[in-house]
Design a protein around this motif. Sequence first.
Motif, mmCIF file in Angstrom:
data_model
loop_
_atom_site.group_PDB
_atom_site.id
_atom_site.type_symbol
_atom_site.label_atom_id
_atom_site.label_comp_id
_atom_site.label_asym_id
_atom_site.label_seq_id
_atom_site.Cartn_x
_atom_site.Cartn_y
_atom_site.Cartn_z
ATOM 1 N N LEU A 13 0.805 -1.224 0.000
ATOM 2 C CA LEU A 13 0.000 0.000 0.000
ATOM 3 C C LEU A 13 0.836 1.272 0.000
ATOM 4 O O LEU A 13 0.296 2.370 -0.055
ATOM 5 N N ARG A 56 -6.908 -1.905 -0.280
ATOM 6 C CA ARG A 56 -6.488 -0.540 -0.640
ATOM 7 C C ARG A 56 -7.644 0.446 -0.460
ATOM 8 O O ARG A 56 -7.494 1.505 0.124
ATOM 9 N N GLN A 60 -7.805 3.483 2.179
ATOM 10 C CA GLN A 60 -8.005 4.846 1.682
ATOM 11 C C GLN A 60 -9.191 5.507 2.370
ATOM 12 O O GLN A 60 -9.153 6.691 2.682
ATOM 13 N N SER A 69 1.478 10.259 -1.620
ATOM 14 C CA SER A 69 1.521 8.889 -1.118
ATOM 15 C C SER A 69 1.224 7.885 -2.230
ATOM 16 O O SER A 69 0.286 8.069 -3.007
ATOM 17 N N LEU A 71 -0.207 5.220 -1.840
ATOM 18 C CA LEU A 71 -1.529 4.673 -1.544
ATOM 19 C C LEU A 71 -2.590 5.271 -2.453
ATOM 20 O O LEU A 71 -3.542 4.606 -2.834
#
Length: 135
Positions: A13, A56, A60, A69, A71
Motif C-alpha cells: 500500500l 487498498r 483509503q 503517497s 496509496l
Amino acid sequence: MAVVNLRQAGRLLGFKTAEPLRRMLKRGVLDDYLRPGGDGRCVFLETDPPGLPSLRQQVQANTGFNSASPLWRRELLSDEALDTAMAPINDWIEGREDWSVRANEFLDPAAWTGPPWTPDQWVTLRNVIELAVES
C-alpha cells in the motif's frame, strides 16, 4: 485474492512501516480482512476478499488524502481500456466542425493579405475566431 502479512501489506500500500495498519487493526477497521495465521502472533490480511472493497480501498477510506503517497496513486490504464474510455470524447471531437473552417466563412479572402496586419485587422480576426468557436 492474496493473503499477505502486515509488513507486506504495508509495503504493497506504499507505507514505510506497518504502523498505520496496526492502528487500523486496533480500531477494528480491518477486522473483515484478517485471516488466520500459522501461529497466533502473525497477522495476515486478505487484499481482495469477495464481497468487500479491496484492502487498498478500505485503507483509503480510513486515511487522509495525500497526493504524494503511493496509496493514492491510480493504476495506469492499458491502451485498450484508454481507447474505450476516450471513444465518446474522440467521436465528439471528430464530429465537430473545425473552427477554422467556420472562421473562413466569415472572412473575405480578398481583404486579407499576409501579415503584418493593422490593429483593426487583428481585432476583426479575434472576433471572427470567437464567433467561429462559439458556433
